[in-house]
Design an enzyme around this catalytic site. Structure first.
Site, short mmCIF file in Angstrom:
data_model
loop_
_atom_site.label_atom_id
_atom_site.label_comp_id
_atom_site.label_asym_id
_atom_site.label_seq_id
_atom_site.Cartn_x
_atom_site.Cartn_y
_atom_site.Cartn_z
N GLY A 198 0.89 -1.31 -0.26
CA GLY A 198 -0.10 -0.14 0.21
C GLY A 198 0.88 1.05 -0.23
O GLY A 198 0.64 2.21 -0.68
N CYS A 199 2.07 1.75 0.79
CA CYS A 199 2.81 2.33 0.90
C CYS A 199 3.55 3.08 -0.20
O CYS A 199 3.41 4.00 -0.78
CB CYS A 199 3.58 2.36 2.39
SG CYS A 199 2.52 2.46 3.40
N THR A 200 3.77 1.41 -1.29
CA THR A 200 4.72 1.79 -2.12
C THR A 200 4.09 2.38 -2.98
O THR A 200 4.03 3.21 -4.45
CB THR A 200 5.13 0.37 -2.62
OG1 THR A 200 6.06 -0.32 -2.08
CG2 THR A 200 5.94 0.66 -4.02
#
Length: 157
Positions: free
Chosen positions: A46-48
């Site tokens: 998700g952060c990527t």
């Protein structure tokens, strides 16, 4: 649980190291509008996705007068790998002791698969040229958030 920020609040100042170990301060951006976003961990799916969405829309945001800064509790080495792997072109700052994350109200209770725990709350803030919070978005989704932010800011695409 830390208190949340609202539009009109003074943005808490910070100085944190970036992926190269250089200190970056919010006051360095005074006179400009800044998007400051907090995310739980570099190199997670998700952060990527969120970081790459900011990267892919950075020129559009910059052209509209917005700088972007990402902040996570990661240490410099992990941030450096994240920046290199994903070819991120904006400052990614590390806050391992979570002092800044807490000051911005982006740390608190989260729920996942029925379990409650403390962690970084995915949050995005727009700070105006005077250093005040213009927009505060808590519990944002990793996917689609940048597009929604661009719409909310009225940035032409």
């Amino acid at each position: 649980m830390t208190e949340r920020l609202s539009p009109g609040d003074e943005a808490p100042d910070f100085t944190l190291p970036d992926s190269e170990g250089k200190d970056v301060s919010l006051r360095d951006f005074r006179g400009k509008s800044v998007v400051v976003y907090f995310y739980p961990a570099a190199s997670t799916p998700g952060c990527t996705k969120q970081a790459c969405d900011f990267r892919d829309n950075l020129a559009e945001l910059n052209d509209a007068g917005y700088q972007v800064i990402g902040i996570s509790p990661d240490k410099q080495a992990k941030l450096a790998k994240f920046v290199e792997t994903e070819k991120l072109t904006f400052p990614m700052l590390g806050d391992p002791d979570k002092g800044v994350i807490e000051a911005w109200g982006a740390y608190g209770e989260k729920k996942n698969y029925g379990k409650t725990y403390l962690g970084v709350i995915r949050s995005t803030f727009v700070v105006d040229a005077e250093g005040k919070i213009a927009h505060a978005f808590y519990n944002v989704r990793a996917t689609g958030h940048v597009a929604k932010l661009i719409r909310d800011l009225g940035v032409a695409s």
